[in-house]
Design a protein around this motif. Structure first.
Motif, mmCIF file in Angstrom:
data_model
loop_
_atom_site.group_PDB
_atom_site.id
_atom_site.type_symbol
_atom_site.label_atom_id
_atom_site.label_comp_id
_atom_site.label_asym_id
_atom_site.label_seq_id
_atom_site.Cartn_x
_atom_site.Cartn_y
_atom_site.Cartn_z
ATOM 1 N N LEU A 214 0.875 -1.174 0.000
ATOM 2 C CA LEU A 214 0.000 0.000 0.000
ATOM 3 C C LEU A 214 0.913 1.224 0.000
ATOM 4 N N PHE A 215 1.229 1.712 -1.202
ATOM 5 C CA PHE A 215 2.192 2.806 -1.311
ATOM 6 C C PHE A 215 1.496 4.137 -1.572
ATOM 7 N N GLU A 216 1.779 5.109 -0.709
ATOM 8 C CA GLU A 216 1.231 6.459 -0.865
ATOM 9 C C GLU A 216 -0.298 6.454 -0.939
ATOM 10 N N SER B 62 3.954 2.788 2.471
ATOM 11 C CA SER B 62 4.741 4.017 2.562
ATOM 12 C C SER B 62 3.798 5.186 2.785
ATOM 13 N N VAL B 63 4.251 6.127 3.588
ATOM 14 C CA VAL B 63 3.487 7.359 3.872
ATOM 15 C C VAL B 63 4.487 8.513 4.033
ATOM 16 N N ARG C 237 13.732 4.914 5.315
ATOM 17 C CA ARG C 237 13.326 6.296 5.055
ATOM 18 C C ARG C 237 13.990 6.850 3.797
ATOM 19 N N LEU C 238 13.273 7.732 3.126
ATOM 20 C CA LEU C 238 13.826 8.479 1.999
ATOM 21 C C LEU C 238 13.334 9.901 2.190
ATOM 22 N N GLY C 239 14.163 10.770 2.719
ATOM 23 C CA GLY C 239 13.698 12.107 3.103
ATOM 24 C C GLY C 239 12.609 11.963 4.153
ATOM 25 N N ALA C 240 11.476 12.660 3.916
ATOM 26 C CA ALA C 240 10.357 12.569 4.870
ATOM 27 C C ALA C 240 9.439 11.386 4.559
ATOM 28 N N ASP C 241 9.779 10.624 3.514
ATOM 29 C CA ASP C 241 8.955 9.451 3.190
ATOM 30 C C ASP C 241 9.404 8.266 4.018
#
Ligand SMILES: [Zn+2]
Length: 375
Positions: free
Chosen positions: A159-161, A189-190, A236-240
């Motif tokens: 369940l991405f974004e 991911s959120v 994590r990737l930045g704020a993601d």
């Protein structure tokens, strides 16, 4: 008065952080404002929207603009996920992606040898696109009860974004837990709202029609604990934020989110100065009676129209790079492709929160004679 109980714990005691206003086109069928609130019980920050399930169903079926992937860079996103895939799954794993959007993950999975991937989305156009790319796909909604032959079937659900968009995340997560086999993995991911305190991007990037749940690692854990989903990994990737949960029989602890409300308050307070600058810029355009072409038709424009004098300016037309939007109407005016500007005279106002520099360059490369203003 409270419109929406806490999407994580069903709590009904909230403190209001800030009101968000948007000039929402009528055909979107969504409310023009909501309060950003924090749940007194679990600390979850969310949009107290009056929108109903039917409203959002309508919106995501009829106003779904995610099919245009022309500007998305898929590879980095997929690479981000790959390490987790290799750790928990095999090429034979039976996998399901819900809310596939532009299909970039499902298509990349298929291309990378994960043959047993199925993808679903509420939009028929998106499903058709996935099928053309060779992905097994069908139309459904995350809230639909899983068929009996689907229950316990999957080694992994993705369940991405999507979770930040769900009016009733508990119902969606309950369905995901039912789809997974015992020991199966759920990856989602959120954007992590507990990290936005210092962020400088404009308010509608975080608080808009679509983002109505402002998760952190803790509030996600509390939500998942109710469905025996135990966190086993995080990246994590930045704020993601991407988190991996495993379906278990263990009783899991719930944890209060102690960080997000403070981060959101700090972010919003820092935005006040930025908002004043934008209002002054729009005030100038209005005073000089400039004739405007608005480049951008997303949540930033809706916010500007509701919070500045932009709506009182002379707007000649709307322009957008998103091919799905071109030819549609917004506020009773047609949306054009940028080439439309080639023989037009006026001031082009770029209203894009993430791509304004690229769009400015695109216009310069087109050699339009128009003055360009970035808001
Ligand atoms: Zn709560």
């Amino acid at each position: 008065m409270l419109q929406r109980a806490c999407p994580v714990c069903n709590g009904t005691k909230q403190t209001v952080i800030q009101n968000i206003k948007m000039n929402v086109p009528e055909d979107y069928h969504l409310p023009v404002q909501y309060d950003v609130v924090a749940c007194a019980d679990c600390g979850m920050v969310y949009a107290d929207t009056a929108a109903s399930m039917e409203d959002y169903d309508w919106y995501y079926t009829h106003c779904n603009f995610y099919g245009d992937d022309s500007k998305d860079d898929n590879s980095e996103r997929y690479d981000w996920m790959e390490e987790l895939l290799e750790k928990y799954l095999t090429k034979d794993s039976v996998m399901l992606e819900l809310g596939a959007g532009n299909g970039r993950y499902a298509i990349a999975l298929k291309r990378n040898g994960y043959a047993r991937i199925t993808a679903t989305d509420p939009s028929g156009e998106i499903v058709e696109r996935l099928q053309k790319a060779g992905v097994n796909a069908y139309v459904t909604n995350i809230y639909a009860d899983p068929a009996s032959d689907e229950q316990g079937k999957y080694d992994a659900v993705f369940l991405f974004e999507v979770a930040e968009h769900l009016l009733l995340p508990q119902r969606g997560i309950a369905n995901i837990a039912a789809l997974l086999r015992m020991g199966g993995y759920f990856m989602l991911s959120v954007p992590d709202y507990s990290l936005i305190a210092e962020d400088t991007c404009n308010i509608p990037n975080y608080f808009n029609l679509e983002h109505i749940n402002y998760f952190s690692e803790d509030s996600l854990d509390t939500l998942m604990a109710q469905y025996q989903l135990k966190r086993v990994d995080q990246k994590r990737l930045g704020a993601d934020l991407i988190q991996v949960y495993k379906k278990t029989t263990e009783e899991l602890m719930r944890k209060r989110d102690e960080k997000t409300e403070a981060a959101v308050r700090q972010y919003l307070s820092r935005q006040q100065e930025r908002q004043a600058q934008i209002e002054a810029k729009v005030g100038q355009l209005q005073k000089q009676e400039k004739e405007l072409f608005i480049l951008g038709t997303g949540s930033y424009v809706m916010s500007l129209l509701a919070t500045t004098a932009l709506g009182d300016c002379k707007i000649l037309g709307f322009v957008d790079n998103n091919r799905i939007k071109q030819g549609r109407e917004m506020y009773g005016r047609l949306i054009y492709a940028p080439e439309y500007l080639l023989d037009k005279h006026g001031t082009v106002v770029i209203c894009s929160m993430l791509y304004s520099t690229q769009i400015k360059k695109q216009l310069e490369d087109m050699h339009t004679e128009n003055e360009i203003v970035i808001l």
